[in-house]
Motif scaffolding. Structure first.
Motif, PDB file in Angstrom:
ATOM      1  N   PHE A   1     -72.141  16.173 103.889  1.00 53.39           N
ATOM      2  CA  PHE A   1     -73.291  17.078 103.885  1.00 53.39           C
ATOM      3  C   PHE A   1     -73.346  17.707 105.272  1.00 53.39           C
ATOM      4  O   PHE A   1     -73.423  16.998 106.287  1.00 53.39           O
ATOM      5  N   SER A   2     -73.284  19.042 105.330  1.00 48.26           N
ATOM      6  CA  SER A   2     -73.215  19.727 106.618  1.00 48.26           C
ATOM      7  C   SER A   2     -74.034  21.008 106.586  1.00 48.26           C
ATOM      8  O   SER A   2     -74.498  21.449 105.532  1.00 48.26           O
ATOM      9  N   ARG A   3     -74.158  21.613 107.757  1.00 47.42           N
ATOM     10  CA  ARG A   3     -74.894  22.875 107.865  1.00 47.42           C
ATOM     11  C   ARG A   3     -74.036  24.058 107.431  1.00 47.42           C
ATOM     12  O   ARG A   3     -74.528  25.170 107.300  1.00 47.42           O
ATOM     13  N   GLY A   4     -72.747  23.829 107.193  1.00 54.29           N
ATOM     14  CA  GLY A   4     -71.889  24.909 106.743  1.00 54.29           C
ATOM     15  C   GLY A   4     -70.436  24.569 106.942  1.00 54.29           C
ATOM     16  O   GLY A   4     -70.080  23.452 107.336  1.00 54.29           O
ATOM     17  N   LEU A   5     -69.597  25.555 106.672  1.00 53.85           N
ATOM     18  CA  LEU A   5     -68.155  25.421 106.841  1.00 53.85           C
ATOM     19  C   LEU A   5     -67.705  26.320 107.984  1.00 53.85           C
ATOM     20  O   LEU A   5     -68.212  27.440 108.141  1.00 53.85           O
ATOM     21  N   ALA A   6     -66.753  25.842 108.765  1.00 54.91           N
ATOM     22  CA  ALA A   6     -66.190  26.632 109.859  1.00 54.91           C
ATOM     23  C   ALA A   6     -64.803  26.101 110.168  1.00 54.91           C
ATOM     24  O   ALA A   6     -64.567  24.896 110.091  1.00 54.91           O
ATOM     25  N   ILE A   7     -63.901  26.998 110.509  1.00 52.37           N
ATOM     26  CA  ILE A   7     -62.533  26.579 110.773  1.00 52.37           C
ATOM     27  C   ILE A   7     -62.184  26.580 112.262  1.00 52.37           C
ATOM     28  O   ILE A   7     -61.075  26.193 112.638  1.00 52.37           O
ATOM     29  N   ARG A   8     -63.110  27.003 113.109  1.00 50.71           N
ATOM     30  CA  ARG A   8     -62.830  26.990 114.548  1.00 50.71           C
ATOM     31  C   ARG A   8     -62.581  25.571 115.036  1.00 50.71           C
ATOM     32  O   ARG A   8     -63.284  24.636 114.664  1.00 50.71           O
TER      33      ARG A   8
ATOM     34  N   GLY B   1     -75.814  21.680 115.449  1.00 44.70           N
ATOM     35  CA  GLY B   1     -75.862  22.735 114.440  1.00 44.70           C
ATOM     36  C   GLY B   1     -74.798  23.800 114.616  1.00 44.70           C
ATOM     37  O   GLY B   1     -74.904  24.883 114.041  1.00 44.70           O
ATOM     38  N   GLN B   2     -73.766  23.511 115.380  1.00 50.18           N
ATOM     39  CA  GLN B   2     -72.792  24.528 115.761  1.00 50.18           C
ATOM     40  C   GLN B   2     -71.702  24.739 114.707  1.00 50.18           C
ATOM     41  O   GLN B   2     -71.303  23.811 113.996  1.00 50.18           O
ATOM     42  N   ALA B   3     -71.219  25.963 114.636  1.00 40.88           N
ATOM     43  CA  ALA B   3     -70.241  26.372 113.622  1.00 40.88           C
ATOM     44  C   ALA B   3     -68.815  26.160 114.105  1.00 40.88           C
ATOM     45  O   ALA B   3     -68.081  27.111 114.426  1.00 40.88           O
TER      46      ALA B   3
END
Length: 203
Positions: free
Chosen positions: A114-121, A72-74
């Motif tokens: 399908f994901s828990r969100g968007l992140a650019i790290r 669940g990590q960003a």
């Protein structure tokens, strides 16, 4: 039924399953209109590292959907490059308990994510992952071969051995809903059709 493809919606399949097979609603389509259906290929990863996903793309059978526990990590565990690689190998889509990036590029590709969100790290490349073993994604246990369906309303995972009977119930549910819709258009009410007590006391 090795292909496990269906046109039924996630909501219809949830009702037909008669059990809670819905992933956490926070796991949602990355781009509008994304839809995926097919047998799962499971991936156990870790947050902030995406070597497991690179390995999974190499090992996933064509026609399957990658289903990944990334804690669940960003972090940007998945992006355009992996999507292109997956498409070239016949992978149908990605469901990941974690974040991804390059959403516009993946929409342009038409690759459903399908994901828990968007992140650019960025991510490391140290953990090779465990492929093909059961994982827990969005609170639901998913095994390789289970039917995964994702659309605008959510994602469900159906145990492979129950899929035929669930699809039969889904077909019957659609036929019943078509009858209800027809009756509503002729003036019937949902109170009458479903025999609800409008006071709430008898429901």
């Amino acid at each position: 039924m090795s292909d496990l493809f269906t046109n039924h919606t996630s909501a219809t399949l949830l009702e037909a399953a008669q059990r809670d097979v819905a992933l956490d609603p926070a796991i949602a389509p990355v781009w509008r209109g994304a839809r995926v259906a097919g047998p799962a290929f499971t991936v156990q990863g870790v947050g902030g590292d995406n070597l497991a996903l690179h390995n999974a793309v190499c090992k996933c059978p064509p026609g399957h959907v990658l289903v990944v526990d990334a804690g669940g990590q960003a972090f940007g565990h998945w992006g355009e490059i992996l999507a292109v690689a997956a498409m070239s190998r016949g992978i149908r889509g990605l469901v990941i308990d974690g974040a991804v990036r390059d959403s516009v590029e993946q929409e342009n590709l038409g690759f459903p994510v399908f994901s828990r969100g968007l992140a650019i790290r960025g991510t490391g490349k140290s953990y090779p992952g465990v492929l093909g073993r059961p994982v827990r994604v969005g609170g639901v246990k998913v095994r390789t071969g289970d039917l995964v369906v994702g659309d605008a309303d959510g994602v469900v995972s159906l145990p492979a051995e129950q899929v035929p009977e669930i699809l039969e119930r889904a077909d019957a549910r659609i036929r019943k809903e078509e009858q209800v819709i027809s009756a509503l258009r002729q003036g019937a009410t949902t109170i009458d059709l479903y025999q609800f007590d409008p006071t709430g006391l008898g429901n």
